[in-house]
Design a protein around this motif. Structure first.
Motif, mmCIF file in Angstrom:
data_model
loop_
_atom_site.group_PDB
_atom_site.id
_atom_site.type_symbol
_atom_site.label_atom_id
_atom_site.label_comp_id
_atom_site.label_asym_id
_atom_site.label_seq_id
_atom_site.Cartn_x
_atom_site.Cartn_y
_atom_site.Cartn_z
ATOM 1 N N ALA A 99 0.835 -1.203 0.000
ATOM 2 C CA ALA A 99 0.000 0.000 0.000
ATOM 3 C C ALA A 99 0.870 1.254 0.000
ATOM 4 N N TYR A 100 1.949 1.231 0.782
ATOM 5 C CA TYR A 100 2.838 2.394 0.836
ATOM 6 C C TYR A 100 3.480 2.647 -0.524
ATOM 7 N N THR A 101 3.977 1.604 -1.153
ATOM 8 C CA THR A 101 4.649 1.754 -2.442
ATOM 9 C C THR A 101 3.692 2.253 -3.508
ATOM 10 N N THR A 102 2.480 1.703 -3.531
ATOM 11 C CA THR A 102 1.495 2.124 -4.530
ATOM 12 C C THR A 102 1.152 3.593 -4.383
ATOM 13 N N ARG A 103 0.876 4.008 -3.159
ATOM 14 C CA ARG A 103 0.515 5.415 -2.937
ATOM 15 C C ARG A 103 1.701 6.331 -3.213
ATOM 16 N N PHE A 104 2.886 5.893 -2.882
ATOM 17 C CA PHE A 104 4.073 6.709 -3.157
ATOM 18 C C PHE A 104 4.215 6.950 -4.656
ATOM 19 N N HIS A 105 4.069 5.909 -5.460
ATOM 20 C CA HIS A 105 4.190 6.060 -6.911
ATOM 21 C C HIS A 105 3.117 7.004 -7.448
ATOM 22 N N GLU A 106 1.902 6.884 -6.935
ATOM 23 C CA GLU A 106 0.817 7.746 -7.398
ATOM 24 C C GLU A 106 1.122 9.211 -7.130
ATOM 25 N N LEU A 107 1.527 9.501 -5.916
ATOM 26 C CA LEU A 107 1.825 10.891 -5.556
ATOM 27 C C LEU A 107 3.074 11.395 -6.264
ATOM 28 N N ALA A 108 4.088 10.538 -6.369
ATOM 29 C CA ALA A 108 5.328 10.946 -7.029
ATOM 30 C C ALA A 108 5.095 11.287 -8.496
ATOM 31 N N ASN A 109 4.180 10.587 -9.140
ATOM 32 C CA ASN A 109 3.869 10.893 -10.535
ATOM 33 C C ASN A 109 3.054 12.177 -10.668
ATOM 34 N N LEU A 110 2.209 12.453 -9.689
ATOM 35 C CA LEU A 110 1.363 13.648 -9.747
ATOM 36 C C LEU A 110 2.159 14.924 -9.461
ATOM 37 N N VAL A 111 3.069 14.858 -8.512
ATOM 38 C CA VAL A 111 3.885 16.036 -8.171
ATOM 39 C C VAL A 111 5.357 15.657 -8.344
ATOM 40 N N SER A 112 5.678 15.284 -9.547
ATOM 41 C CA SER A 112 7.011 14.741 -9.835
ATOM 42 C C SER A 112 8.126 15.755 -9.594
ATOM 43 N N HIS A 113 7.785 17.060 -9.625
ATOM 44 C CA HIS A 113 8.828 18.068 -9.421
ATOM 45 C C HIS A 113 9.453 17.972 -8.028
ATOM 46 N N LEU A 114 8.752 17.346 -7.087
ATOM 47 C CA LEU A 114 9.284 17.210 -5.730
ATOM 48 C C LEU A 114 10.279 16.060 -5.606
ATOM 49 N N VAL A 115 10.230 15.121 -6.525
ATOM 50 C CA VAL A 115 11.086 13.936 -6.426
ATOM 51 C C VAL A 115 11.870 13.724 -7.718
ATOM 52 N N THR A 116 12.372 14.802 -8.256
ATOM 53 C CA THR A 116 13.213 14.769 -9.452
ATOM 54 C C THR A 116 14.536 15.439 -9.117
ATOM 55 N N PRO A 117 15.683 14.823 -9.457
ATOM 56 C CA PRO A 117 15.899 13.604 -10.245
ATOM 57 C C PRO A 117 15.625 12.331 -9.442
ATOM 58 N N GLU A 118 15.930 11.188 -10.032
ATOM 59 C CA GLU A 118 15.538 9.915 -9.433
ATOM 60 C C GLU A 118 16.190 9.664 -8.084
ATOM 61 N N GLU A 119 17.413 10.168 -7.866
ATOM 62 C CA GLU A 119 18.029 9.929 -6.562
ATOM 63 C C GLU A 119 17.224 10.574 -5.437
ATOM 64 N N VAL A 120 16.549 11.701 -5.738
ATOM 65 C CA VAL A 120 15.691 12.339 -4.738
ATOM 66 C C VAL A 120 14.460 11.469 -4.487
ATOM 67 N N ARG A 121 13.914 10.875 -5.541
ATOM 68 C CA ARG A 121 12.762 9.976 -5.397
ATOM 69 C C ARG A 121 13.131 8.783 -4.537
ATOM 70 N N ILE A 122 14.314 8.224 -4.764
ATOM 71 C CA ILE A 122 14.770 7.068 -3.984
ATOM 72 C C ILE A 122 14.906 7.441 -2.507
ATOM 73 N N GLU A 123 15.519 8.591 -2.244
ATOM 74 C CA GLU A 123 15.723 9.027 -0.856
ATOM 75 C C GLU A 123 14.386 9.221 -0.143
ATOM 76 N N ARG A 124 13.426 9.834 -0.852
ATOM 77 C CA ARG A 124 12.123 10.077 -0.216
ATOM 78 C C ARG A 124 11.380 8.769 0.016
ATOM 79 N N TYR A 125 11.493 7.840 -0.900
ATOM 80 C CA TYR A 125 10.851 6.536 -0.724
ATOM 81 C C TYR A 125 11.426 5.817 0.494
ATOM 82 N N ILE A 126 12.740 5.813 0.614
ATOM 83 C CA ILE A 126 13.392 5.144 1.736
ATOM 84 C C ILE A 126 13.015 5.806 3.056
ATOM 85 N N TRP A 127 12.910 7.116 3.056
ATOM 86 C CA TRP A 127 12.587 7.855 4.284
ATOM 87 C C TRP A 127 11.251 7.418 4.875
#
Length: 239
Positions: free
Chosen positions: A161-189
């Motif tokens: 559930a966490y992973t699914t919701r994370f992907h949904e939000l990350a795609n909607l507001v992708s500017h917050l988790v770009t580039p990919e290393e930022v997305r990875i860090e936020r997912y791990i957090w």
């Protein structure tokens, strides 16, 4: 009538001439073969994506009835179709604009009247997306999505559930988790503290790798009793 005998000297002369010319003949044949292969191997220019090809991919229409989430989801789906249909930059806006309905179509027609149809169709795709967002994405709604992403955490052992919701939000507001290393860090957090450190030590290079490691570590932790079971229901994401 007796057959005429060949002069051995002339026959030898012809033979010698053939032997001497043979390398040139071989070189000429090889050159022609190489030229034909080169000509055939040249990449053909890609076919321009027609509107018929674009529509054949079944893109969704947009009529501005589902708020900011509806627009961002529509843009995401349309960009997938534009990629699949290999639509050129010059055709993206013209093709996508044909999917606008209702009040969204009225907005587009107003823009066409102000700029002219040819100029409107030449708007760069990124500028077209910004115009739509400025028109249909109130800052307050975008901020809600941004806040949800920043505060999203895994509850219990529900990694799915966490992973699914994370992907949904990350795609909607992708500017917050770009580039990919930022997305990875936020997912791990947002993962459970029991596994967060191990994933950080693994140093995943892609978000998919991070998800695979997190899922494996979570399942191992549940089996060993190192992670408490218990799932919090995350509301299903709608359009």
């Amino acid at each position: 009538m007796r057959p005429r005998k060949e002069n051995p000297d002339i026959a030898q002369l012809v033979f010698d001439q053939l032997i001497a010319a043979l390398p040139n003949i071989v070189s000429q044949v090889a050159a022609r073969l190489n030229a034909n292969q080169t000509s055939n191997s040249e990449p053909r220019p890609p076919r321009e994506c027609t509107y018929k090809t674009f529509r054949a991919c079944n893109p969704k229409e947009f009529n501005r009835t589902k708020g900011v989430v509806g627009l961002l989801s529509w843009l995401e789906s349309v960009e997938s179709v534009l990629h699949i249909s290999k639509c050129t930059e010059g055709n993206k806006v013209e093709h996508a604009a044909c999917l606008l309905q209702g009040r969204a179509l009225t907005w587009w027609n107003t823009l066409v009247q102000a700029r002219g149809r040819e100029a409107a169709n030449r708007i760069p795709w990124e500028d077209f997306k910004k115009l739509l967002k400025d028109e249909y994405c109130p800052k307050s709604e975008l901020q809600k999505l941004e806040m949800e992403l920043w505060n999203l955490e895994m509850k219990g052992d529900d990694i799915s559930a966490y992973t699914t919701r994370f992907h949904e939000l990350a795609n909607l507001v992708s500017h917050l988790v770009t580039p990919e290393e930022v997305r990875i860090e936020r997912y791990i957090w947002g993962l459970s503290p029991e596994i967060r450190g191990n994933i950080t030590s693994a140093n995943p290079k892609t978000i998919q790798e991070a998800v695979e490691i997190a899922t494996k570590l979570t399942n191992n932790a549940v089996r060993s009793g190192g992670l408490a079971k218990g799932k919090r229901k995350i509301e299903e994401f709608g359009d």
